[in-house]
Design a protein around this motif. Structure first.
Motif, PDB file in Angstrom:
ATOM      1  N   UNK A 154     -39.583  13.128 -24.424  1.00 24.00           N
ATOM      2  CA  UNK A 154     -40.728  13.501 -25.247  1.00 24.00           C
ATOM      3  C   UNK A 154     -40.793  15.004 -25.474  1.00 24.00           C
ATOM      4  N   UNK A 155     -40.590  15.786 -24.422  1.00 22.30           N
ATOM      5  CA  UNK A 155     -40.641  17.245 -24.576  1.00 22.30           C
ATOM      6  C   UNK A 155     -39.533  17.709 -25.530  1.00 22.30           C
ATOM      7  N   UNK A 156     -38.361  17.115 -25.420  1.00 21.44           N
ATOM      8  CA  UNK A 156     -37.263  17.454 -26.338  1.00 21.44           C
ATOM      9  C   UNK A 156     -37.652  17.126 -27.777  1.00 21.44           C
ATOM     10  N   UNK A 157     -38.235  15.953 -27.983  1.00 24.73           N
ATOM     11  CA  UNK A 157     -38.652  15.533 -29.328  1.00 24.73           C
ATOM     12  C   UNK A 157     -39.729  16.480 -29.882  1.00 24.73           C
ATOM     13  N   UNK A 158     -40.678  16.876 -29.042  1.00 27.56           N
ATOM     14  CA  UNK A 158     -41.732  17.796 -29.492  1.00 27.56           C
ATOM     15  C   UNK A 158     -41.133  19.156 -29.845  1.00 27.56           C
ATOM     16  N   UNK A 159     -40.193  19.650 -29.037  1.00 30.09           N
ATOM     17  CA  UNK A 159     -39.561  20.944 -29.327  1.00 30.09           C
ATOM     18  C   UNK A 159     -38.840  20.921 -30.674  1.00 30.09           C
TER      19      UNK A 159
END
Length: 190
Positions: A87-92
């Motif tokens: 999720x953090x990768x997708x948000x970045x």
């Protein structure tokens, strides 16, 4: 269930098939999880409305978190599942489009219940800290519950970012369950 983001495989994880192996730590963890579900509506809008499982890899932290989600969803309580790293990768990846970025962050910050699985797994960047602060601080300020599983200790959460760590610890007060010892890793000993 589909809207929660919980995979088909994890949807089978429930309290009934959680194997405590007659281990006192696992029995306590399961008991805390069941009690959390039982008292959820009473504590939902309080400061200490969250639950955290931390420690040993393979000890059933994700299983118990998912079981809580399933039980809450069976009572028509909406839950959003967040695999930390993915999720953090997708948000970045959405940082260049402000509207898209805000929409994605809002999905997690504004969920009725948010399950963060494997919090702080992998290499941490400054962007990770900023994203998690946005999500956690919003939830903290609005008394929105979080279910957390992590391999990190409480000290490691505070070292990651004291503002984030201390908010999560406060939100989970009374429902912080440590699982420690390699013998709990069912992948090695089942």
């Amino acid at each position: 269930m589909i809207q929660s983001g919980i995979s088909q495989e994890f949807q089978t994880k429930c309290f009934e098939n959680f194997d405590t192996r007659n281990d006192s730590q696992l029995m306590n963890a399961k008991g805390k999880a069941v009690e959390y579900c039982r008292s959820f509506l009473d504590i939902e809008h309080t400061r200490n409305n969250s639950i955290m499982f931390y420690g040993q890899v393979g000890s059933g932290k994700t299983h118990l978190g998912t079981a809580i989600c399933s039980r809450l969803m069976s009572r028509n309580i909406a839950v959003t599942y967040m695999t930390y790293r993915n999720t953090v990768t997708k948000i970045k990846q959405r940082m260049t489009d402000e509207a898209d970025y805000n929409r994605e962050v809002s999905r997690y910050s504004g969920a009725r219940v948010l399950y963060i699985d494997d919090l702080l797994k992998g290499r941490i960047t400054e962007s990770d800290v900023n994203i998690m602060y946005e999500i956690v601080n919003y939830r903290y300020m609005n008394s929105l519950p979080v279910i957390i599983s992590t391999e990190k200790t409480l000290d490691e959460l505070l070292e990651f970012d004291e503002a984030i760590g201390s908010r999560l610890i406060e939100m989970c007060r009374g429902n912080i369950i440590q699982l420690q010892g390699k013998e709990l890793n069912y992948r090695l000993f089942s």
